[in-house]
Design an enzyme around this catalytic site. Sequence first.
Site: not given
Length: 383
Positions: A72, A151, A179, A199, A201, A237, A324
């Site tokens: 995102t 997705n 994806q 991404s 995850h 960080t 989502c």
Amino acid sequence: MKKIYLDYAATTPVDFRIVKAMFPYFREKFGNTMSLHKFGQEAKLSLEKSRETVADLIEAKPNEIIFTSSATESNNFALKGIAFANKDKGKHIVISSIEHPCIMESAVWLEKQGFKITRLAVDKYGLVNPLDVKKEIKKDTILVSIIHASNEIGTIQPIEEIGKICKEKGIYFHTDAVQSFGKIPIDVNKMNIDLLTASSHKIYGPKGAACLFVKEATKIEPLLHGGGQEMGLRGSTVNVGAIAGFAKAVEICREEMREETQRLTILRDKLIKAVLKIEKAYLNGHSKKRLANNTNFRFSFIEGESLVIQLDLQGIAVSTGSACSSMKLEPSHVLLAIGLKPKEAHGSLRITLGRWTKEKDIDYLIKVLPGIVKNLRKISPYK
Ligand SMILES: Cc1ncc(COP(=O)(O)O)c(C=O)c1O
């Protein structure tokens, strides 16, 4: 009680090999990459190694990978960063009508800031026509952003052709590859991609790590201003441990991608064949140009949510669409964009497979699904 997870497009469990790779970063290698001492240097070294690994998978240069906290964030960064850095050239952006909500909503926000957005229609399979992209590029167009693989319905776009058009026209091209990354080979040079979102995850890595590939010399504004991390493009960080996990996930995908795609394609096609034997059951999306792990069906006279609940009671976790949007009552914008009526869109179900999906899981699903569909139809007010 069975517990079968078939919602891999929403998120994936972390592979234990990745958990192991991340472990040292919680206690021994916890340093801040901006610190001058050895702890900091160790963290910085690990970060740069991760950057090389991630860049390598898509044939990018390490300095072209900006780590972020989520897809995102990467998608917001791509759209808003390009829009604000290039607004002197023009204020027109082209996206498709089947983007993830984080692109759709960023586009709505940019409209409020005075940018003009064109949302391209797709065909009944969810495919963008590259000629439509060409037609919509105007003098003031600064960016085209098209999702690589949906997705929801798994459709894979002709990214290389779209990239070529953008290159010829001198327009930045971004693709949301969340994806497809780690599942389909990607070469950002061959595909003429200037920006790409990926991404961790979705590929068995931890949550909290993602990246935006930004081709060298691209004019982009940071979203997060701060302490100069990530080549000055993303203050904060750096989450070195999660990024090390992301890199390990990439390493495993690189090694196992080909075999895994073959294995999942067989399971996917077995599932599709069996489900389409159910009366008035249809496949959403393309039968061939789709992700090896994605299926999406619609069943007349039933609500997708009822199917999700009934399958959950049988120990099978699936979804109606994007995680989502699954809490929203409106039908999926992706399913409406491929021409489904709201009632048809409401009767849709997404079943996505992954690394730990076994043939016996698919067999069990095939066994219980027809009965559930039959029972729900018996009590359906639509029938
Ligand atoms: C194609 C695509 N883009 C973006 C996202 C957003 O990812 P996240 O919620 O992890 O930020 C997702 C997540 O489902 C996705 O599938």
